[in-house]
Design a protein around this motif. Structure first.
Motif, PDB file in Angstrom:
ATOM      1  N   ILE A 146     -32.515  -7.516  21.614  1.00 55.25           N
ATOM      2  CA  ILE A 146     -31.950  -8.746  21.062  1.00 55.25           C
ATOM      3  C   ILE A 146     -32.234  -9.890  22.031  1.00 55.25           C
ATOM      4  CG2 ILE A 146     -29.779  -9.905  20.493  1.00 55.25           C
ATOM      5  CD1 ILE A 146     -28.765  -7.179  19.516  1.00 55.25           C
ATOM      6  N   GLY A 147     -32.600 -11.040  21.470  1.00 54.09           N
ATOM      7  CA  GLY A 147     -33.061 -12.155  22.292  1.00 54.09           C
ATOM      8  C   GLY A 147     -32.122 -12.545  23.407  1.00 54.09           C
ATOM      9  N   GLU A 148     -30.820 -12.562  23.161  1.00 53.30           N
ATOM     10  CA  GLU A 148     -29.872 -13.042  24.163  1.00 53.30           C
ATOM     11  C   GLU A 148     -29.769 -12.115  25.369  1.00 53.30           C
ATOM     12  OE1 GLU A 148     -25.469 -12.114  23.052  1.00 53.30           O
ATOM     13  OE2 GLU A 148     -26.506 -12.507  21.160  1.00 53.30           O
ATOM     14  N   PHE A 149     -30.267 -10.890  25.247  1.00 55.01           N
ATOM     15  CA  PHE A 149     -30.207  -9.943  26.353  1.00 55.01           C
ATOM     16  C   PHE A 149     -31.455  -9.974  27.234  1.00 55.01           C
ATOM     17  CE2 PHE A 149     -27.388  -7.022  23.520  1.00 55.01           C
ATOM     18  CZ  PHE A 149     -26.305  -7.851  23.783  1.00 55.01           C
ATOM     19  N   ILE A 150     -32.472 -10.752  26.858  1.00 53.02           N
ATOM     20  CA  ILE A 150     -33.748 -10.747  27.564  1.00 53.02           C
ATOM     21  C   ILE A 150     -33.736 -11.774  28.688  1.00 53.02           C
ATOM     22  CG2 ILE A 150     -36.237 -11.143  27.325  1.00 53.02           C
ATOM     23  CD1 ILE A 150     -35.965 -10.246  24.414  1.00 53.02           C
ATOM     24  N   GLN A 151     -34.234 -11.386  29.858  1.00 56.11           N
ATOM     25  CA  GLN A 151     -34.287 -12.299  30.993  1.00 56.11           C
ATOM     26  C   GLN A 151     -35.204 -13.481  30.677  1.00 56.11           C
ATOM     27  OE1 GLN A 151     -35.626  -9.749  34.153  1.00 56.11           O
ATOM     28  NE2 GLN A 151     -33.589  -8.953  34.572  1.00 56.11           N
ATOM     29  N   ARG A 152     -34.851 -14.631  31.215  1.00 53.65           N
ATOM     30  CA  ARG A 152     -35.557 -15.865  30.874  1.00 53.65           C
ATOM     31  C   ARG A 152     -36.982 -15.922  31.408  1.00 53.65           C
ATOM     32  NH1 ARG A 152     -31.026 -20.707  31.482  1.00 53.65           N
ATOM     33  NH2 ARG A 152     -29.608 -19.920  29.853  1.00 53.65           N
ATOM     34  N   ASP A 153     -37.299 -15.132  32.426  1.00 55.55           N
ATOM     35  CA  ASP A 153     -38.655 -15.193  32.979  1.00 55.55           C
ATOM     36  C   ASP A 153     -39.639 -14.314  32.202  1.00 55.55           C
ATOM     37  OD1 ASP A 153     -37.568 -12.782  33.764  1.00 55.55           O
ATOM     38  OD2 ASP A 153     -38.298 -12.883  35.827  1.00 55.55           O
ATOM     39  N   MET A 154     -39.184 -13.685  31.119  1.00 53.52           N
ATOM     40  CA  MET A 154     -40.044 -12.849  30.293  1.00 53.52           C
ATOM     41  C   MET A 154     -40.680 -13.669  29.172  1.00 53.52           C
ATOM     42  SD  MET A 154     -40.103  -9.638  31.267  1.00 53.52           S
ATOM     43  CE  MET A 154     -39.298  -8.800  32.635  1.00 53.52           C
ATOM     44  N   ILE A 155     -41.855 -13.234  28.738  1.00 57.16           N
ATOM     45  CA  ILE A 155     -42.478 -13.791  27.538  1.00 57.16           C
ATOM     46  C   ILE A 155     -41.920 -13.019  26.347  1.00 57.16           C
ATOM     47  CG2 ILE A 155     -44.645 -14.106  26.300  1.00 57.16           C
ATOM     48  CD1 ILE A 155     -45.967 -14.192  29.118  1.00 57.16           C
ATOM     49  N   ALA A 156     -41.407 -13.718  25.349  1.00 55.99           N
ATOM     50  CA  ALA A 156     -40.748 -13.060  24.215  1.00 55.99           C
ATOM     51  C   ALA A 156     -41.389 -13.480  22.903  1.00 55.99           C
ATOM     52  CB  ALA A 156     -39.259 -13.396  24.205  1.00 55.99           C
ATOM     53  N   VAL A 157     -41.606 -12.503  22.036  1.00 55.37           N
ATOM     54  CA  VAL A 157     -42.207 -12.729  20.719  1.00 55.37           C
ATOM     55  C   VAL A 157     -41.242 -12.193  19.664  1.00 55.37           C
ATOM     56  CG1 VAL A 157     -44.159 -12.214  19.204  1.00 55.37           C
ATOM     57  CG2 VAL A 157     -44.540 -12.499  21.666  1.00 55.37           C
ATOM     58  N   ARG A 158     -40.869 -13.039  18.721  1.00 61.02           N
ATOM     59  CA  ARG A 158     -39.919 -12.611  17.687  1.00 61.02           C
ATOM     60  C   ARG A 158     -40.534 -11.511  16.820  1.00 61.02           C
ATOM     61  NH1 ARG A 158     -35.469 -14.392  14.402  1.00 61.02           N
ATOM     62  NH2 ARG A 158     -35.056 -16.198  15.721  1.00 61.02           N
ATOM     63  N   VAL A 159     -39.777 -10.429  16.597  1.00 61.59           N
ATOM     64  CA  VAL A 159     -40.274  -9.312  15.784  1.00 61.59           C
ATOM     65  C   VAL A 159     -39.292  -8.921  14.681  1.00 61.59           C
ATOM     66  CG1 VAL A 159     -41.815  -8.365  17.545  1.00 61.59           C
ATOM     67  CG2 VAL A 159     -39.408  -7.653  17.508  1.00 61.59           C
ATOM     68  N   SER A 160     -38.292  -9.769  14.421  1.00 63.06           N
ATOM     69  CA  SER A 160     -37.384  -9.509  13.305  1.00 63.06           C
ATOM     70  C   SER A 160     -36.799 -10.821  12.799  1.00 63.06           C
ATOM     71  CB  SER A 160     -36.247  -8.561  13.713  1.00 63.06           C
ATOM     72  OG  SER A 160     -35.182  -9.262  14.324  1.00 63.06           O
ATOM     73  N   ASP A 161     -36.233 -10.764  11.602  1.00 66.91           N
ATOM     74  CA  ASP A 161     -35.474 -11.900  11.091  1.00 66.91           C
ATOM     75  C   ASP A 161     -34.172 -12.030  11.890  1.00 66.91           C
ATOM     76  OD1 ASP A 161     -37.242 -12.607   8.972  1.00 66.91           O
ATOM     77  OD2 ASP A 161     -36.472 -10.920   7.796  1.00 66.91           O
ATOM     78  N   ASP A 162     -33.438 -13.101  11.608  1.00 67.54           N
ATOM     79  CA  ASP A 162     -32.102 -13.219  12.184  1.00 67.54           C
ATOM     80  C   ASP A 162     -31.260 -12.023  11.758  1.00 67.54           C
ATOM     81  OD1 ASP A 162     -32.736 -15.596  13.391  1.00 67.54           O
ATOM     82  OD2 ASP A 162     -31.775 -16.848  11.876  1.00 67.54           O
ATOM     83  N   LEU A 163     -30.274 -11.684  12.587  1.00 65.32           N
ATOM     84  CA  LEU A 163     -29.412 -10.531  12.330  1.00 65.32           C
ATOM     85  C   LEU A 163     -27.982 -10.983  12.081  1.00 65.32           C
ATOM     86  CD1 LEU A 163     -30.701  -8.132  15.130  1.00 65.32           C
ATOM     87  CD2 LEU A 163     -31.330  -8.087  12.708  1.00 65.32           C
ATOM     88  N   ARG A 164     -27.211 -10.082  11.531  1.00 68.54           N
ATOM     89  CA  ARG A 164     -25.783 -10.320  11.337  1.00 68.54           C
ATOM     90  C   ARG A 164     -25.042  -9.033  11.679  1.00 68.54           C
ATOM     91  NH1 ARG A 164     -22.810 -13.664   7.792  1.00 68.54           N
ATOM     92  NH2 ARG A 164     -24.705 -14.208   6.622  1.00 68.54           N
ATOM     93  N   LEU A 165     -23.951  -9.166  12.385  1.00 66.94           N
ATOM     94  CA  LEU A 165     -23.060  -8.038  12.598  1.00 66.94           C
ATOM     95  C   LEU A 165     -22.059  -7.987  11.455  1.00 66.94           C
ATOM     96  CD1 LEU A 165     -22.437  -8.354  16.429  1.00 66.94           C
ATOM     97  CD2 LEU A 165     -23.580  -6.461  15.281  1.00 66.94           C
ATOM     98  N   ALA A 166     -21.704  -6.783  11.037  1.00 67.42           N
ATOM     99  CA  ALA A 166     -20.778  -6.613   9.922  1.00 67.42           C
ATOM    100  C   ALA A 166     -19.649  -5.686  10.343  1.00 67.42           C
ATOM    101  CB  ALA A 166     -21.508  -6.029   8.711  1.00 67.42           C
TER     102      ALA A 166
END
Length: 298
Positions: A146-166
Motif C-alpha cells: 500500500i502506497g502509504e507504507f512505502i518509504q519516500r526514497d523508493m520509486i513507486a508505480v501504481r498497480v491497483s485502483d484505489d482501495l476501500r476498507l470495509a
C-alpha cells in the motif's frame, strides 16, 4: 584484487594466443599496456610466466601451472558477466519480490498466468509478508505494498485502483447482535483484529470532516486476512478487511457490509524499487505487466 584479475586475464590471453599482438587485439588494449601488465604480474609473483623470443611467446612451466588454475575461473567469470548483461537486455533470471499477503491476492494472482506465459525465462521468487521489511537489506529487487507504507526514497508505480476498507460481519452474527451504525457502536461488538509487525491495526473511519480511529480489542488477533475472514464468516465476530478481498463473500451473502459511509477510499497498491539505474529487463517486464493502464506511458 581488480588489478590482479585484469593482469591474470592479460597473461591468460597472451598464453592462449601465443602472441602479444593478437592478445592485445583480442583484449582491445595497446600492446605496450598488455606487456606492462604481464611484467607487473611476474614481478609481484617473483617468477617468469612467459618465455619470450623475437619470434614467439610461450608459457613457462610456472606459467602453465598458473594457467591451469586461473583459466577455468576466468571462464566462469566471463560467463557470469555475460549472463548479467543478458539480464539487463533480455527479460530473464530471478526476480525477488517482497509482497504483502493481500497484495499477492489482489495484484499478483490475477496476472501471474499472463506473466509466466509471456516471460518463461523469468523466475519470480515471491516472499509474502505483512511486515514492513527493508527492501534492500533483505536482498529484494522490488516490493508491492500500500502506497502509504512505502518509504519516500523508493520509486513507486501504481498497480491497483484505489482501495476501500470495509467493516464486515456474517448474517449469523447479527441474529444475536444489532448492526453498528457508527464507529461508536463498535464498543458493543466482538471485534476481531489484524496485526502488522508494528502492532494491531487501528480501524480508521472518516465522514465529512470527522475522523475516528478505533482499536479492536476482541478475543482473536490474526496476521492472515483469509483466516480472519473465515472466523468472521463463522459468526465469531466482526472485522475490517479490504473490500476487494471480501467481495465474493459479500456478493453471495456470506458476509454483509456495515457503515460503508464511514469507510473512505485511499490510494491502492504500488510496486516499488530502489532505483532506475541499470534496471534489469525482468523488472521492466513485471512493471509493464502490473502497472495501471493510465500509467503505461509513465
Amino acid at each position: 584484487m581488480r588489478d590482479e584479475l585484469q593482469a591474470l586475464a592479460a597473461f591468460a590471453a597472451v598464453a592462449e594466443e601465443r602472441s602479444f599482438t593478437r592478445a592485445a587485439a583480442r583484449l582491445r588494449i595497446s600492446q605496450s599496456a598488455l606487456s606492462h601488465s604481464v611484467r607487473g604480474l611476474e614481478k609481484r609473483l617473483g617468477v617468469q610466466l612467459l618465455a619470450r623470443t623475437t619470434r614467439s611467446v610461450a608459457p613457462t612451466a610456472a606459467g602453465e601451472a598458473v594457467l591451469r588454475e586461473v583459466q577455468p575461473a576466468l571462464e566462469r567469470i566471463a560467463r557470469s558477466l555475460t549472463e548479467a548483461q543478458q539480464q539487463r537486455d533480455r527479460p530473464a533470471g530471478r526476480l525477488r519480490l517482497l509482497v504483502s499477503r493481500s497484495a499477492a491476492q489482489v495484484v499478483l494472482m490475477p496476472k501471474l498466468k499472463e506473466f509466466t506465459e509471456a516471460y518463461p525465462d523469468i523466475t519470480l521468487d515471491i516472499t509474502t509478508s505483512n511486515d514492513r521489511a527493508e527492501l534492500v537489506a533483505g536482498g529484494y529487487d522490488a516490493g508491492i505494498q500500500i502506497g502509504e507504507f512505502i518509504q519516500r526514497d523508493m520509486i513507486a508505480v501504481r498497480v491497483s485502483d484505489d482501495l476501500r476498507l470495509a467493516v464486515v460481519g456474517s448474517p449469523s452474527y447479527f441474529t444475536t447482535h444489532s448492526k453498528p451504525r457508527t464507529p461508536r457502536d463498535l464498543k458493543d461488538h466482538i471485534c476481531l483484529a489484524f496485526r502488522f509487525s508494528t502492532g494491531i491495526y487501528r480501524w480508521e473511519f472518516e465522514k465529512g470532516r470527522r475522523a475516528i480511529t478505533f482499536l479492536p480489542e476482541g478475543p482473536l488477533v490474526f496476521d492472515d486476512s483469509d483466516l480472519l475472514m473465515q472466523c468472521v464468516e463463522r459468526g465469531v465476530g466482526i472485522s475490517m478487511a479490504m473490500e476487494t478481498l471480501a467481495r465474493e463473500r459479500l456478493a453471495d451473502g456470506r458476509l454483509v457490509e456495515l457503515m460503508r459511509d464511514w469507510c473512505p477510499v485511499f490510494p491502492g497498491y504500488f510496486l516499488y524499487y530502489p532505483s532506475r539505474h541499470n534496471q534489469p529487463a525482468a523488472l521492466t517486464a513485471l512493471i509493464r505487466t502490473l502497472r495501471m493502464p493510465s500509467q503505461v506511458s509513465a
